[in-house]
Design a protein around this motif. Structure first.
Motif, PDB file in Angstrom:
ATOM      1  N   SER A   1      35.049  36.521  47.549  1.00  0.00           N
ATOM      2  CA  SER A   1      36.344  37.168  47.690  1.00  0.00           C
ATOM      3  C   SER A   1      37.498  36.206  47.912  1.00  0.00           C
ATOM      4  CB  SER A   1      36.306  38.176  48.848  1.00  0.00           C
ATOM      5  OG  SER A   1      35.985  37.535  50.070  1.00  0.00           O
ATOM      6  N   GLY A   2      37.219  34.944  48.233  1.00  0.00           N
ATOM      7  CA  GLY A   2      38.270  34.012  48.611  1.00  0.00           C
ATOM      8  C   GLY A   2      38.730  33.067  47.527  1.00  0.00           C
ATOM      9  N   ALA A   3      39.076  31.859  47.947  1.00  0.00           N
ATOM     10  CA  ALA A   3      39.688  30.884  47.040  1.00  0.00           C
ATOM     11  C   ALA A   3      38.723  30.287  46.032  1.00  0.00           C
ATOM     12  CB  ALA A   3      40.339  29.761  47.859  1.00  0.00           C
ATOM     13  N   LYS A   4      37.433  30.663  46.124  1.00  0.00           N
ATOM     14  CA  LYS A   4      36.464  30.268  45.098  1.00  0.00           C
ATOM     15  C   LYS A   4      36.116  31.442  44.182  1.00  0.00           C
ATOM     16  CE  LYS A   4      34.079  26.570  47.640  1.00  0.00           C
ATOM     17  NZ  LYS A   4      32.760  26.095  48.146  1.00  0.00           N
TER      18      LYS A   4
ATOM     19  N   ALA B   1      38.822  47.811  47.605  1.00  0.00           N
ATOM     20  CA  ALA B   1      40.009  48.625  47.873  1.00  0.00           C
ATOM     21  C   ALA B   1      41.144  47.780  48.444  1.00  0.00           C
ATOM     22  CB  ALA B   1      39.665  49.764  48.825  1.00  0.00           C
ATOM     23  N   TYR B   2      40.800  46.874  49.359  1.00  0.00           N
ATOM     24  CA  TYR B   2      41.827  45.964  49.908  1.00  0.00           C
ATOM     25  C   TYR B   2      42.496  45.184  48.783  1.00  0.00           C
ATOM     26  CZ  TYR B   2      41.874  40.817  50.255  1.00  0.00           C
ATOM     27  OH  TYR B   2      42.085  39.478  50.017  1.00  0.00           O
ATOM     28  N   SER B   3      41.694  44.683  47.848  1.00  0.00           N
ATOM     29  CA  SER B   3      42.257  43.868  46.769  1.00  0.00           C
ATOM     30  C   SER B   3      43.203  44.700  45.901  1.00  0.00           C
ATOM     31  CB  SER B   3      41.140  43.264  45.910  1.00  0.00           C
ATOM     32  OG  SER B   3      40.548  44.222  45.053  1.00  0.00           O
ATOM     33  N   LEU B   4      42.888  45.967  45.709  1.00  0.00           N
ATOM     34  CA  LEU B   4      43.750  46.834  44.901  1.00  0.00           C
ATOM     35  C   LEU B   4      45.043  47.154  45.632  1.00  0.00           C
ATOM     36  CD1 LEU B   4      41.127  49.349  43.431  1.00  0.00           C
ATOM     37  CD2 LEU B   4      42.023  47.252  42.398  1.00  0.00           C
ATOM     38  N   VAL B   5      44.944  47.425  46.927  1.00  0.00           N
ATOM     39  CA  VAL B   5      46.144  47.721  47.726  1.00  0.00           C
ATOM     40  C   VAL B   5      47.122  46.561  47.645  1.00  0.00           C
ATOM     41  CG1 VAL B   5      47.038  48.104  50.062  1.00  0.00           C
ATOM     42  CG2 VAL B   5      44.986  49.317  49.297  1.00  0.00           C
ATOM     43  N   HIS B   6      46.625  45.348  47.825  1.00  0.00           N
ATOM     44  CA  HIS B   6      47.495  44.171  47.781  1.00  0.00           C
ATOM     45  C   HIS B   6      47.946  43.872  46.345  1.00  0.00           C
ATOM     46  CE1 HIS B   6      46.483  42.206  51.923  1.00  0.00           C
ATOM     47  NE2 HIS B   6      46.875  43.454  52.028  1.00  0.00           N
ATOM     48  N   ASP B   7      47.073  44.099  45.379  1.00  0.00           N
ATOM     49  CA  ASP B   7      47.411  43.844  43.981  1.00  0.00           C
ATOM     50  C   ASP B   7      48.536  44.767  43.508  1.00  0.00           C
ATOM     51  OD1 ASP B   7      46.736  42.083  41.884  1.00  0.00           O
ATOM     52  OD2 ASP B   7      45.753  43.687  40.792  1.00  0.00           O
ATOM     53  N   ASP B   8      48.616  45.962  44.078  1.00  0.00           N
ATOM     54  CA  ASP B   8      49.631  46.939  43.676  1.00  0.00           C
ATOM     55  C   ASP B   8      51.005  46.680  44.287  1.00  0.00           C
ATOM     56  OD1 ASP B   8      47.841  48.391  42.115  1.00  0.00           O
ATOM     57  OD2 ASP B   8      47.285  49.755  43.734  1.00  0.00           O
TER      58      ASP B   8
ATOM     59  N   VAL C   1      40.297  35.790  44.930  1.00  0.00           N
ATOM     60  CA  VAL C   1      41.664  35.330  45.193  1.00  0.00           C
ATOM     61  C   VAL C   1      42.061  34.217  44.221  1.00  0.00           C
ATOM     62  CG1 VAL C   1      43.132  34.137  46.866  1.00  0.00           C
ATOM     63  CG2 VAL C   1      41.746  36.075  47.595  1.00  0.00           C
ATOM     64  N   LEU C   2      41.127  33.330  43.912  1.00  0.00           N
ATOM     65  CA  LEU C   2      41.409  32.297  42.910  1.00  0.00           C
ATOM     66  C   LEU C   2      41.769  32.942  41.582  1.00  0.00           C
ATOM     67  CD1 LEU C   2      41.470  29.405  41.817  1.00  0.00           C
ATOM     68  CD2 LEU C   2      38.999  29.574  41.461  1.00  0.00           C
ATOM     69  N   GLY C   3      40.985  33.924  41.160  1.00  0.00           N
ATOM     70  CA  GLY C   3      41.268  34.614  39.905  1.00  0.00           C
ATOM     71  C   GLY C   3      42.630  35.284  39.916  1.00  0.00           C
ATOM     72  N   GLN C   4      42.972  35.905  41.041  1.00  0.00           N
ATOM     73  CA  GLN C   4      44.283  36.547  41.148  1.00  0.00           C
ATOM     74  C   GLN C   4      45.412  35.520  41.085  1.00  0.00           C
ATOM     75  OE1 GLN C   4      43.461  38.688  44.823  1.00  0.00           O
ATOM     76  NE2 GLN C   4      43.522  40.634  43.721  1.00  0.00           N
ATOM     77  N   ALA C   5      45.203  34.381  41.753  1.00  0.00           N
ATOM     78  CA  ALA C   5      46.225  33.329  41.736  1.00  0.00           C
ATOM     79  C   ALA C   5      46.430  32.793  40.321  1.00  0.00           C
ATOM     80  CB  ALA C   5      45.823  32.203  42.681  1.00  0.00           C
ATOM     81  N   LEU C   6      45.328  32.592  39.601  1.00  0.00           N
ATOM     82  CA  LEU C   6      45.432  32.127  38.209  1.00  0.00           C
ATOM     83  C   LEU C   6      46.128  33.164  37.339  1.00  0.00           C
ATOM     84  CD1 LEU C   6      41.859  30.579  37.761  1.00  0.00           C
ATOM     85  CD2 LEU C   6      44.016  29.326  38.002  1.00  0.00           C
TER      86      LEU C   6
ATOM     87  N   ALA D   1      37.438  32.148  32.590  1.00  0.00           N
ATOM     88  CA  ALA D   1      37.302  31.573  33.933  1.00  0.00           C
ATOM     89  C   ALA D   1      38.089  32.381  34.953  1.00  0.00           C
ATOM     90  CB  ALA D   1      37.771  30.123  33.923  1.00  0.00           C
ATOM     91  N   LEU D   2      39.279  32.795  34.572  1.00  0.00           N
ATOM     92  CA  LEU D   2      40.114  33.613  35.464  1.00  0.00           C
ATOM     93  C   LEU D   2      39.397  34.911  35.838  1.00  0.00           C
ATOM     94  CD1 LEU D   2      43.876  34.423  34.749  1.00  0.00           C
ATOM     95  CD2 LEU D   2      42.293  36.194  35.480  1.00  0.00           C
ATOM     96  N   GLN D   3      38.875  35.590  34.832  1.00  0.00           N
ATOM     97  CA  GLN D   3      38.256  36.888  35.082  1.00  0.00           C
ATOM     98  C   GLN D   3      36.909  36.774  35.797  1.00  0.00           C
ATOM     99  OE1 GLN D   3      39.972  39.351  34.950  1.00  0.00           O
ATOM    100  NE2 GLN D   3      41.616  38.896  33.499  1.00  0.00           N
ATOM    101  N   GLN D   4      36.224  35.656  35.634  1.00  0.00           N
ATOM    102  CA  GLN D   4      34.976  35.462  36.382  1.00  0.00           C
ATOM    103  C   GLN D   4      35.249  35.430  37.875  1.00  0.00           C
ATOM    104  OE1 GLN D   4      33.467  31.938  34.423  1.00  0.00           O
ATOM    105  NE2 GLN D   4      32.038  33.119  33.162  1.00  0.00           N
ATOM    106  N   GLY D   5      36.464  35.012  38.240  1.00  0.00           N
ATOM    107  CA  GLY D   5      36.847  35.064  39.637  1.00  0.00           C
ATOM    108  C   GLY D   5      37.421  36.413  40.007  1.00  0.00           C
TER     109      GLY D   5
END
Length: 289
Positions: A144-147, A74-81, A150-155, A173-177
């Motif tokens: 959930s982090g930079a591995k 849920a946190y990831s969706l709130v920030h993603d939106d 979050v890495l997937g979101q950054a990509l 690779a992006l979606q695996q993160g």
């Protein structure tokens, strides 16, 4: 059986959220947290509960990591939106948090949900074994982090301004993160709690996570916002490469179906005890939202 179990797990997770959030002060940020955690399929939490059941872990323990992964999602969706990310107005058929409140409340609600997730996996109620709790927390941090997410979101964000569209391998690779890492954590949580071998569930989750994202890409083309509860067609409008744009609709569907078969085959060692998890994999590519 699967639909009933999915519904029952969603209700159990909602009840647990109500109890945990109900113990906090009645403030806008807490109300925003409750708004963000209401509804949805709860597939990640369901995977925790089912993998725990598969390994004989009591549901009174498993409900804590199951709710934790839904809080983190849920946190990831709130920030993603947020406007600085995907800038969406609708989530699960309701106004996004920054639209219902404001951007600052959305940021803080997301922050609080993320830390709540780690609190829940670290509580003694989640497991009497401190080493198990530490393992769950460490694996969640990595997923959930930079591995992981979050890495997937950054990509994903970088792809929006890239001069050339991503290749199929890069999107995978992006979606695996972005999507797969949290699904993998959820599906292997029960084995971690039992200190059992996670390899079969890990293979299941890797295939499931990729199938889930391909199905999402298909729905973004074939679905409608009323059914999905969120905007559709944004990737195509932005010119972003997706599994559908690279493979075509029919081939993307076939690829997702093949991944579901792989996921189910990974669970052969569990026999019929894993039938519900196999049904979950099939649900991923047949869902309408």
């Amino acid at each position: 059986m699967f639909a009933d179990r999915l519904s029952a797990s969603a209700q159990a997770i909602q009840q647990h959220f109500d109890g945990v959030l109900g113990a906090l002060d009645d403030l806008p940020v807490v109300r925003a947290m409750a708004h963000a955690t209401h509804g949805g399929k709860r597939l990640r939490g369901f995977l925790v509960l089912e993998s725990a059941r598969l390994h004989g872990i009591d549901a009174t323990h498993a409900i804590w990591p199951a709710t934790a992964i839904e809080a983190l999602h849920a946190y990831s969706l709130v920030h993603d939106d947020l406007p600085c990310m995907d800038d969406d107005d609708l989530r699960r058929g309701q106004p996004t948090v920054h639209r219902k409140w404001d951007e600052a409340t959305a940021v803080l609600a997301g922050d609080a949900l993320q830390t709540l997730a780690f609190e829940m996996v670290c509580r003694e109620e989640a497991s009497p074994d401190a080493n198990v709790r530490a393992t769950l927390a460490l694996r969640l941090a990595r997923a959930s982090g930079a591995k992981g997410m979050v890495l997937g979101q950054a990509l994903d964000i970088a792809a929006e301004t890239a001069l050339t569209p991503l290749t199929l391998d890069q999107i995978t690779a992006l979606q695996q993160g972005k999507t797969g890492a949290l699904i993998e954590w959820a599906a292997t949580a029960g084995a971690c709690m039992a200190r059992a071998d996670i390899s079969a569930l890990q293979a299941y989750a890797k295939a499931l996570g990729l199938a889930f994202q391909i199905a999402d890409d298909v729905l973004d083309v074939t679905g409608d916002s009323a059914t999905l509860g969120k905007a559709v067609g944004k990737d195509a409008e932005a010119g972003k490469a997706t599994f559908v744009s690279l493979l075509g609709l029919d081939t993307a569907r076939k690829r997702a179906a093949d991944l579901v078969d792989q996921a189910c085959d990974s669970l052969a060692g569990y026999g019929t005890d894993a039938d519900t998890l196999k049904e979950a994999a099939r649900f991923v590519v047949t869902r309408a939202h």
